[in-house]
Scaffold this motif. Structure first.
Motif, PDB file in Angstrom:
ATOM      1  N   UNK A  87      -5.411   7.752 -10.405  1.00 11.14           N
ATOM      2  CA  UNK A  87      -5.991   9.105 -10.376  1.00 11.14           C
ATOM      3  C   UNK A  87      -5.584   9.826  -9.082  1.00 11.14           C
ATOM      4  N   UNK A  88      -5.648   9.080  -8.005  1.00 10.73           N
ATOM      5  CA  UNK A  88      -5.308   9.638  -6.691  1.00 10.73           C
ATOM      6  C   UNK A  88      -3.839  10.076  -6.666  1.00 10.73           C
ATOM      7  N   UNK A  96     -12.328  10.904  -3.308  1.00  9.89           N
ATOM      8  CA  UNK A  96     -13.154  12.119  -3.352  1.00  9.89           C
ATOM      9  C   UNK A  96     -12.560  13.187  -2.438  1.00  9.89           C
ATOM     10  N   UNK A  97     -12.085  12.769  -1.263  1.00  6.87           N
ATOM     11  CA  UNK A  97     -11.484  13.736  -0.325  1.00  6.87           C
ATOM     12  C   UNK A  97     -10.233  14.357  -0.937  1.00  6.87           C
ATOM     13  N   UNK A  98      -9.431  13.535  -1.608  1.00  3.28           N
ATOM     14  CA  UNK A  98      -8.201  14.033  -2.263  1.00  3.28           C
ATOM     15  C   UNK A  98      -8.574  15.033  -3.363  1.00  3.28           C
ATOM     16  N   UNK A  99      -9.567  14.682  -4.186  1.00  2.00           N
ATOM     17  CA  UNK A  99      -9.949  15.548  -5.309  1.00  2.00           C
ATOM     18  C   UNK A  99     -10.506  16.880  -4.796  1.00  2.00           C
ATOM     19  N   UNK A 101      -2.214  15.897   5.001  1.00  2.00           N
ATOM     20  CA  UNK A 101      -2.891  14.870   5.812  1.00  2.00           C
ATOM     21  C   UNK A 101      -3.774  13.971   4.949  1.00  2.00           C
ATOM     22  N   UNK A 102      -4.564  14.596   4.076  1.00  2.00           N
ATOM     23  CA  UNK A 102      -5.470  13.810   3.217  1.00  2.00           C
ATOM     24  C   UNK A 102      -4.655  12.905   2.287  1.00  2.00           C
ATOM     25  N   UNK A 103      -3.585  13.488   1.726  1.00  2.00           N
ATOM     26  CA  UNK A 103      -2.756  12.709   0.797  1.00  2.00           C
ATOM     27  C   UNK A 103      -2.039  11.575   1.526  1.00  2.00           C
ATOM     28  N   UNK A 104      -1.633  11.830   2.771  1.00  2.00           N
ATOM     29  CA  UNK A 104      -0.957  10.777   3.548  1.00  2.00           C
ATOM     30  C   UNK A 104      -1.899   9.611   3.797  1.00  2.00           C
ATOM     31  N   UNK A 105      -3.163   9.922   4.097  1.00  2.00           N
ATOM     32  CA  UNK A 105      -4.158   8.867   4.307  1.00  2.00           C
ATOM     33  C   UNK A 105      -4.301   8.031   3.038  1.00  2.00           C
ATOM     34  N   UNK A 106      -4.235   8.709   1.881  1.00  2.00           N
ATOM     35  CA  UNK A 106      -4.458   8.013   0.618  1.00  2.00           C
ATOM     36  C   UNK A 106      -3.227   7.227   0.157  1.00  2.00           C
ATOM     37  N   UNK A 107      -2.034   7.863   0.269  1.00  2.00           N
ATOM     38  CA  UNK A 107      -0.843   7.267  -0.353  1.00  2.00           C
ATOM     39  C   UNK A 107       0.222   6.800   0.622  1.00  2.00           C
TER      40      UNK A 107
END
Lengths: 245, 294
Positions: free
Chosen positions: B26-27, B150-153, B203-209
């Motif tokens: 999902x992310x 949740x932050x990504x969404x 930034x948020x996406x980098x943290x996630x992926x």
């Protein structure tokens, strides 16, 4: 709706130039609703700098430009648009961008669709609507940019040598379009051109930019074409040079 | 050697572990779609390496957050660290460097190298978190924490909604900034809003992926979409769809091929470009000759 003759824009002791260096002496100017003000001058005389300063795209070296209506709508057709030909926009999309204004950044609706169609029709470019803007010829692009400017329903339209890339017929049509739109909407037009015939036959006033002589003169076509500054600026070539070339 | 093990993971295993894989898929889908959309603006402005520098800065921010948690009396959330450093670098990239006799491309290169070096140096000081830091730099994160999802969404929703609402004005600002100024459009404000959104979501996406897939999603789907679409209204959703597909398919490729996730997502994104170019060439041929084989 502005009334014909209403002052729209005023330049007060305006000095234009680049990087704080003046290229022309100070001058005053008032642009009024419904008039056609033609700006003439030799190549490199500072015509483009002057109109860009009037539009607020360049800061004045001295003096100021005042917009006399808070809701004044401006539009600009540049000499050449430095755009990326790969930008995925059709001619229709480009004209639609003319309707984008402060506070109206949302997706356009039906009314704008009509406005876009009418603007394209007014400049005879309705057949180009679906074509990619990047694939159009220089002359076709200029017509589309003129349609974009008209789609914004401006009170003041500034055109910087818009007819340079047009053939003779298209040029005459463009001037005719401007004449009819101007009459219909009391729109003021500031037109930078090298076509002295347009200045002589269609202008209400002419602004002569004479950088060499250090003068900026404004007057009726009759006054300006009879002025010594005009004869100096646009003197015919010397006979021996003319016969060589 | 066991035959099943030699064949690698099966669909049955994937379905069985769906509760584990659902969030990262999902992310990846959200990041691919949002970055695909935002990336069109980035690619059209010929500023693709801004995304590289900002995502690298976000990686540094995460490493700094881990370091701070170990060495300082207070803890910084990695998402906050990523966003803070990314926004700082984005602001630095907007400085008028031409006035100092520097080119914008060189400034961008300097930011990229400095943040990369910083991330490696800080990573070296936090040996216990080396795996996490490596995940962020190379995008080998297999799982995603619920808070990060949740932050990504939420971030994706806000940034995408802002870009949707401002789309005509943003397109005008990119196409003809002078024309936009003359029309009374607040070009500078819109640029700040747009780039802040892009930097924050990167930034948020980098943290996630991780850095690699984020850079890939922001560049490759827009390139594929631009090869296929002739109008921005088509290119934007098309790019988002390609990004979404690349995120999901990349994860599946990593699962079934037992490959690193980030590199798989980047590879799938890259594979979209030749496919798009082939479709474009075929379409042009059909239009000009009337038949694909003619």
């Amino acid at each position: 709706m502005v009334a014909t003759g209403e002052p729209l824009l005023r330049a007060e002791a305006l000095v234009v130039g680049h990087g704080g260096r003046p290229i022309l002496p100070a001058f005053d100017l008032e642009v009024r609703a419904g008039e056609l003000l033609v700006v003439i001058g030799r190549n490199g005389s500072g015509k483009t700098t002057l109109v860009r300063t009037l539009l607020g795209l360049l800061p004045p070296v001295a003096g100021r430009v005042r917009r006399l209506r808070s809701d004044l709508r401006l539009a600009h057709v540049p000499q050449r648009l430095p755009f990326d030909p790969l930008f995925p926009l059709s001619a229709w999309d480009v004209v639609r961008l003319g309707t984008v204004r402060r506070g109206r950044a949302l997706l356009v609706g039906h009314r704008e669709t009509d406005v876009v169609a009418r603007a394209l029709e007014a400049v005879g470019a309705d057949a180009l609507a679906r074509q990619s803007f990047g694939a159009l010829s220089e002359g076709q692009r200029q017509r589309v940019l003129l349609a974009r400017a008209l789609a914004g329903r401006p009170d003041l339209l500034v055109l910087d040598e818009p007819t340079g890339a047009l053939d003779e017929v298209a040029e005459r049509e463009a001037v005719e379009t401007l004449r009819s739109v101007r009459a219909e909407r009391s729109m003021a037009v500031v037109l930078v051109t090298h076509e002295l015939d347009i200045a002589r036959s269609a202008a209400d006033r002419v602004l002569l930019v004479d950088r060499e002589g250090g003068r900026v003169l404004v007057g009726t076509p009759f006054e300006l074409f009879e002025h010594e500054a005009f004869r100096t600026s646009f003197r015919p070539p010397l006979p021996e040079l003319a016969s060589n070339g | 050697m066991d035959d099943a093990a030699a064949m690698g993971p099966s669909w049955a295993q994937f379905v069985e572990g769906w509760s584990l894989y659902r969030d990262p898929i999902l992310c990846a889908a959200i990041c691919g779609a949002v970055l695909g959309w935002l990336g069109v603006h980035v690619v059209l402005r010929r500023m693709v390496f801004v995304t590289a520098a900002v995502s690298q800065a976000a990686g540094l921010g995460v490493a700094v957050a881990f370091w701070a948690a170990m060495h300082l009396p207070w803890a910084i959330s990695p998402v906050l660290g990523a966003s803070g450093v990314a926004l700082l670098v984005a602001a630095a990239l907007a400085l008028p460097v031409e006035r100092w006799g520097l080119s914008r491309a060189a400034w961008l290169g300097a930011a990229y190298v400095a943040t990369w070096a910083g991330a490696v140096l800080v990573g070296d000081r936090i040996a216990q978190q080396a795996h996490d830091v490596s995940s962020i730099l190379f995008g080998s994160a297999v799982l995603v924490e619920p808070a990060v999802l949740h932050a990504v969404a939420l971030g994706g929703l806000i940034v995408l909604a802002t870009h949707l609402v401002l789309q005509p004005a943003l397109v005008l600002c990119a196409f003809d900034p002078d024309g936009a100024r003359v029309q009374g459009v607040p070009v500078r404000v819109l640029e700040v809003v747009s780039w802040t959104g892009i930097a924050a979501f990167t930034a948020i996406a980098t943290r996630a992926l991780g850095v690699l897939p984020v850079f890939a999603f922001a560049v490759l789907p827009p390139m594929a979409a631009l090869a296929l679409g002739r109008r921005v209204q088509i290119v934007l959703p098309l790019s988002a769809s390609i990004g979404l597909a690349a995120g999901v398919l990349g994860y599946l490729l990593a699962f079934f091929g037992e490959l690193p996730v980030g590199a798989s997502q980047a590879a799938v994104s890259a594979s979209m470009l030749p496919i798009a170019l082939s479709i474009r060439a075929l379409t042009v041929r059909v239009k000009t000759t009337g038949a694909p084989g003619a």
